[in-house]
Write a protein that holds these residues in place. Structure first.
Motif, short mmCIF file in Angstrom:
data_model
loop_
_atom_site.label_atom_id
_atom_site.label_comp_id
_atom_site.label_asym_id
_atom_site.label_seq_id
_atom_site.Cartn_x
_atom_site.Cartn_y
_atom_site.Cartn_z
N GLN A 1 0.82 -1.22 0.00
CA GLN A 1 0.00 0.00 0.00
C GLN A 1 0.86 1.27 0.00
O GLN A 1 0.31 2.37 0.11
CB GLN A 1 -0.95 -0.01 1.20
CG GLN A 1 -1.92 -1.18 1.19
CD GLN A 1 -2.89 -1.16 2.35
OE1 GLN A 1 -3.03 -0.17 3.06
NE2 GLN A 1 -3.58 -2.28 2.56
N ARG A 2 2.17 1.12 -0.10
CA ARG A 2 3.12 2.23 -0.23
C ARG A 2 3.04 3.23 0.94
O ARG A 2 3.24 4.42 0.77
CB ARG A 2 2.88 2.99 -1.54
CG ARG A 2 3.10 2.15 -2.80
CD ARG A 2 4.56 1.70 -2.89
NE ARG A 2 4.87 1.10 -4.19
CZ ARG A 2 4.78 -0.20 -4.46
NH1 ARG A 2 4.39 -1.04 -3.52
NH2 ARG A 2 5.09 -0.67 -5.66
N ASP A 3 2.76 2.72 2.13
CA ASP A 3 2.72 3.58 3.31
C ASP A 3 4.10 3.56 3.96
O ASP A 3 4.30 3.00 5.04
CB ASP A 3 1.64 3.09 4.29
CG ASP A 3 1.38 4.08 5.41
OD1 ASP A 3 2.03 5.15 5.42
OD2 ASP A 3 0.53 3.78 6.28
N TRP A 4 5.06 4.20 3.31
CA TRP A 4 6.46 4.11 3.73
C TRP A 4 6.75 4.85 5.04
O TRP A 4 7.79 4.60 5.66
CB TRP A 4 7.36 4.64 2.62
CG TRP A 4 7.30 3.82 1.37
CD1 TRP A 4 6.77 4.17 0.18
CD2 TRP A 4 7.80 2.47 1.20
NE1 TRP A 4 6.89 3.15 -0.74
CE2 TRP A 4 7.52 2.09 -0.14
CE3 TRP A 4 8.43 1.56 2.05
CZ2 TRP A 4 7.86 0.84 -0.65
CZ3 TRP A 4 8.78 0.31 1.53
CH2 TRP A 4 8.49 -0.03 0.20
N GLN A 5 5.89 5.77 5.45
CA GLN A 5 6.15 6.48 6.69
C GLN A 5 6.15 5.55 7.90
O GLN A 5 6.67 5.89 8.96
CB GLN A 5 5.13 7.60 6.89
CG GLN A 5 3.71 7.11 7.07
CD GLN A 5 2.74 8.25 7.31
OE1 GLN A 5 3.13 9.31 7.80
NE2 GLN A 5 1.48 8.05 6.95
N ARG A 6 5.58 4.37 7.74
CA ARG A 6 5.60 3.39 8.83
C ARG A 6 7.02 2.99 9.20
O ARG A 6 7.27 2.59 10.34
CB ARG A 6 4.78 2.16 8.46
CG ARG A 6 3.28 2.40 8.37
CD ARG A 6 2.55 1.20 7.80
NE ARG A 6 1.13 1.41 7.68
CZ ARG A 6 0.21 0.98 8.55
NH1 ARG A 6 0.59 0.27 9.60
NH2 ARG A 6 -1.07 1.22 8.36
N LEU A 7 7.96 3.06 8.26
CA LEU A 7 9.35 2.76 8.58
C LEU A 7 9.89 3.71 9.64
O LEU A 7 10.76 3.33 10.44
CB LEU A 7 10.21 2.85 7.31
CG LEU A 7 10.15 1.67 6.34
CD1 LEU A 7 10.88 2.01 5.05
CD2 LEU A 7 10.74 0.41 6.98
#
Length: 293
Positions: A62-68
């Motif tokens: 889902q390209r929710d990269w801020q979770r990193l």
């Protein structure tokens, strides 16, 4: 996946009391900033846990990269925060003085992101190899993956020490692996992949090319990764320091900084076995559950 409520945040109160017992002026700046940042995110979470935890489905698909960035800074409850930050306190005091504040900040930042990336790769590989899509939905939060990476780093600098794990002395060089298995056996719901990712990142730094890559990326920015800090080096168990040992590779120096001797201020008066037991019972390490839409 929701933050568990325990009423009064006893773990947070205990953590703050330890910080003040040690003395804010005695905590190196990057370590102090790391503690403050995690406490701030605990009191003021940017998103609910199910929106900040790390999973292949949410982060990659889902390209929710801020979770990193969000996942290491969010904790499931006050005890999760307490045990992780108590460990940060010990490791930070030792490693930041050895590496220097600027390089330690660089290490913390790199480890935080890279541990998440390796976790995603591990979960994706297992899901594909075992044809189990549930692994792609498994979601984890917490700083303990980074702590395992720092543990590898600390053990690399103190290879001759021992830690006490469940009553058994274990050489430092094997401690991470023994703790990884012990945690998984005694607390099956924890994030095995998250902890393994931390160990792998630590090994990439101490045994692989990561340190050289970081040095190349830092260029001439004034970072230093070879600052020596001779003197008393600490060895750690899963939730803090379990003691200290004198370590002088080139003989005892004429002058060195005296290490604090009141270990109760770091361990809340618990023995090594009690610390590990409390950590396991309180689900100290990253929770690994199915993400909630």
């Amino acid at each position: 996946m929701q933050r568990r409520s325990r009423g009064i945040n006893t773990g947070l109160i205990l953590l703050l009391s330890q910080i003040f017992h040690v003395g804010i002026n005695n905590i190196p700046p990057v370590t102090l900033a790391t503690l403050a940042l995690n406490i701030w995110f605990f009191l003021n979470p940017q998103k609910p846990l199910y929106s900040s935890c790390l999973s292949v489905e949410k982060c990659y698909q889902q390209r929710d990269w801020q979770r990193l960035l969000l996942s290491p800074l969010h904790h499931a409850d006050d005890w999760h925060l307490y045990f992780n930050m108590a460990s940060v306190l010990w490791k930070g005091i030792n490693l930041e003085r050895r590496l220097g504040s600027r390089w330690f900040a660089y290490v913390i930042t790199t480890f935080s992101v890279l541990t998440g990336v390796v976790y995603l790769l591990l979960q994706f590989a297992v899901a594909e190899f075992m044809d189990e899509p549930d692994f792609k939905r498994s979601c984890a939060v917490g700083f303990s993956g980074v702590l395992f990476a720092l543990k590898v780093l600390n053990n690399h600098y103190c290879p001759g020490g021992f830690v006490n794990i469940l009553g058994f002395p274990v050489p430092n060089r094997f401690a991470c692996w023994v703790e990884l298995v012990a945690i998984h056996l005694f607390s099956p719901g924890t994030s095995f992949a998250g902890h393994l990712a931390g160990i792998l990142v630590g090994l990439m730094y101490t045994q692989g090319p990561l340190k050289k890559i970081m040095e190349a990326c830092a260029g001439l920015g004034g970072f230093s990764s070879s600052v020596g800090y001779p003197g008393q080096q600490y060895y750690f168990n899963s939730s803090g320091s379990s003691g200290y040992q004198d370590y002088y590779p080139h003989g005892r120096p004429d002058h060195y900084e005296e290490a604090p001797r009141n270990y109760d201020t770091y361990t809340a008066g618990l023995s090594e076995e009690e610390q590990l037991e409390r950590a396991l019972q309180a689900s100290l390490w990253d929770r690994e559950t199915s993400a909630v839409d």
